[in-house]
Design a protein around this motif. Structure first.
Motif, PDB file in Angstrom:
ATOM      1  N   ARG A 184      -0.961 -25.121  -3.597  1.00 52.90           N
ATOM      2  CA  ARG A 184       0.099 -25.743  -4.595  1.00 52.90           C
ATOM      3  C   ARG A 184       0.313 -24.744  -6.049  1.00 52.90           C
ATOM      4  NH1 ARG A 184      -1.666 -31.720  -7.221  1.00 52.90           N
ATOM      5  NH2 ARG A 184       0.285 -31.960  -8.656  1.00 52.90           N
ATOM      6  N   TYR A 185       1.502 -25.074  -6.580  1.00 53.00           N
ATOM      7  CA  TYR A 185       1.619 -24.059  -7.721  1.00 53.00           C
ATOM      8  C   TYR A 185       2.388 -24.922  -8.817  1.00 53.00           C
ATOM      9  CZ  TYR A 185       6.181 -23.259  -5.856  1.00 53.00           C
ATOM     10  OH  TYR A 185       7.779 -23.890  -5.394  1.00 53.00           O
ATOM     11  N   LEU A 186       2.188 -24.639 -10.116  1.00 54.77           N
ATOM     12  CA  LEU A 186       2.647 -24.891 -11.410  1.00 54.77           C
ATOM     13  C   LEU A 186       3.056 -23.802 -12.266  1.00 54.77           C
ATOM     14  CD1 LEU A 186       3.448 -27.215 -13.431  1.00 54.77           C
ATOM     15  CD2 LEU A 186       1.267 -26.934 -14.385  1.00 54.77           C
ATOM     16  N   VAL A 187       4.541 -23.406 -12.221  1.00 48.88           N
ATOM     17  CA  VAL A 187       4.588 -22.159 -13.207  1.00 48.88           C
ATOM     18  C   VAL A 187       5.530 -22.591 -14.332  1.00 48.88           C
ATOM     19  CG1 VAL A 187       6.064 -20.044 -12.976  1.00 48.88           C
ATOM     20  CG2 VAL A 187       4.830 -21.062 -10.837  1.00 48.88           C
ATOM     21  N   VAL A 188       5.074 -22.328 -15.647  1.00 46.01           N
ATOM     22  CA  VAL A 188       5.621 -22.919 -16.782  1.00 46.01           C
ATOM     23  C   VAL A 188       5.929 -21.695 -17.704  1.00 46.01           C
ATOM     24  CG1 VAL A 188       5.360 -24.201 -18.898  1.00 46.01           C
ATOM     25  CG2 VAL A 188       4.391 -25.053 -16.729  1.00 46.01           C
ATOM     26  N   ALA A 189       6.958 -21.499 -18.226  1.00 51.82           N
ATOM     27  CA  ALA A 189       7.528 -20.381 -19.137  1.00 51.82           C
ATOM     28  C   ALA A 189       7.173 -20.600 -20.304  1.00 51.82           C
ATOM     29  CB  ALA A 189       8.998 -19.771 -18.873  1.00 51.82           C
ATOM     30  N   GLY A 190       7.409 -19.583 -21.400  1.00 51.85           N
ATOM     31  CA  GLY A 190       7.063 -19.786 -22.730  1.00 51.85           C
ATOM     32  C   GLY A 190       8.110 -20.655 -23.410  1.00 51.85           C
ATOM     33  N   GLY A 191       7.804 -21.247 -24.517  1.00 47.13           N
ATOM     34  CA  GLY A 191       8.606 -22.028 -25.158  1.00 47.13           C
ATOM     35  C   GLY A 191       9.484 -21.394 -25.942  1.00 47.13           C
ATOM     36  N   GLY A 192      10.567 -21.802 -26.771  1.00 47.77           N
ATOM     37  CA  GLY A 192      11.508 -21.144 -27.591  1.00 47.77           C
ATOM     38  C   GLY A 192      11.321 -21.194 -28.986  1.00 47.77           C
ATOM     39  N   GLY A 193      11.408 -20.441 -29.983  1.00 49.94           N
ATOM     40  CA  GLY A 193      11.620 -20.614 -31.285  1.00 49.94           C
ATOM     41  C   GLY A 193      12.689 -21.149 -32.164  1.00 49.94           C
ATOM     42  N   ILE A 194      12.938 -20.591 -33.119  1.00 55.08           N
ATOM     43  CA  ILE A 194      14.138 -21.152 -33.885  1.00 55.08           C
ATOM     44  C   ILE A 194      14.917 -19.702 -34.471  1.00 55.08           C
ATOM     45  CG2 ILE A 194      13.590 -23.596 -34.148  1.00 55.08           C
ATOM     46  CD1 ILE A 194      12.751 -23.014 -36.840  1.00 55.08           C
TER      47      ILE A 194
END
Length: 282
Positions: free
Chosen positions: A65-75
């Motif tokens: 089972r997997y969970l892949v989350v990318a980095g969040g954006g800035g402004i």
């Protein structure tokens, strides 16, 4: 709030079973913990996942089972998009940055950045930049108003779009892959307008590590390890959350071998991503 469903392909390289004895996967890499009959490998930075034994019957629940989350954006800036996270053939797109004033629109990404608040509302960025089904994220909220009444939008999250006009960041999605239910990939709250017009307060971050928008004063960053977007500032939309792709069943077949793991960094105050791989081991 939305709960985790199947959010990405359930296929991975390799099938079959090598060797006798235990029918379960054996592997190393990342920070390893156990929850009941399941072993969990959590990656907060680039690493490798080494499979030394594959499952006898992945389709019967002995797979991965997997969970892949990318980095969040800035402004504000095109350089402040979140970084992409990748394991094997599964990728999630970094969050888009939130727009400010008359600069370029909020950026597209795994989830889109919120629209800026000047001169009359700069559009938000779109989500699901990877074009996945189901989507990895949602768009940011548009700005509204003009002059003293302008207010920026919030960043999108993995579970819902960001709210418009100084609203709250889009909520992320809850997963129990680590043994506890945790929200990931929340959008950054929209900022407000610095002026004597009595604007409503800035928005709060979405569930899943989204930062709060603030005016006056500094906004808060997205949470590292959750992929949350950065909160919006004066006339600035919130950052979009990192994209999220996952499955909720232990059915992905994986062959023996070494698999690179790349975890996306946050974009200028966006939260870094995470990859979690789990399987039954007894």
């Amino acid at each position: 709030m939305p709960l985790l469903g199947t959010r990405g392909s359930g296929s991975a390289r390799g099938f079959g079973f090598a060797g006798g004895g235990s029918p379960f996967i054996e592997a190393t890499g990342g920070t390893v913990t156990e929850s009941g009959d399941y072993k969990i490998h959590k990656f907060l930075s680039t690493d490798t996942f080494v499979v030394t034994k594959e499952a006898k019957d992945a389709a019967a629940g002995q797979g991965l089972r997997y969970l892949v989350v990318a980095g969040g954006g800035g402004i504000y800036s095109t350089s402040l998009r979140g970084g992409t996270s990748t394991w094997n053939s599964i990728s999630a797109t970094g969050g888009g940055y939130g727009a400010r004033e008359s600069q370029s629109p909020g950026a597209p990404g795994g989830s889109g950045g919120g629209g800026g608040g000047e001169p009359s509302g700069v559009p938000a960025g779109t989500g699901n930049a990877g074009g996945y089904t189901p989507p990895e994220g949602f768009p940011g909220g548009n700005a509204a108003g003009s002059g003293g009444g302008r207010t920026p939008g919030a960043g999108g999250g993995a579970g819902q779009a960001g709210q418009a006009a100084g609203g709250n960041g889009g909520n992320g999605i809850a997963s129990d892959i680590t043994g506890s239910s945790i929200y990931y990939a929340g959008g950054g709250g929209g900022g407000s307008h610095a002026g004597p017009w009595g604007q409503p307060p800035a928005g709060t971050g979405g569930l899943g590590g989204g930062g709060n928008g603030t005016d006056p004063g500094p906004q808060t960053n997205g949470t590292n390890g959750l992929g949350g977007g950065k909160g919006g500032a004066t006339d600035a939309g919130g950052g979009g959350a990192g994209g999220l792709r996952a499955i909720s069943t232990y059915t992905t077949a994986i062959a023996t071998g070494t698999y690179p793991v790349t975890v996306g960094s946050g974009g200028g105050g966006g939260g870094s991503g995470v990859i979690v791989l789990a399987y039954k081991f007894k």
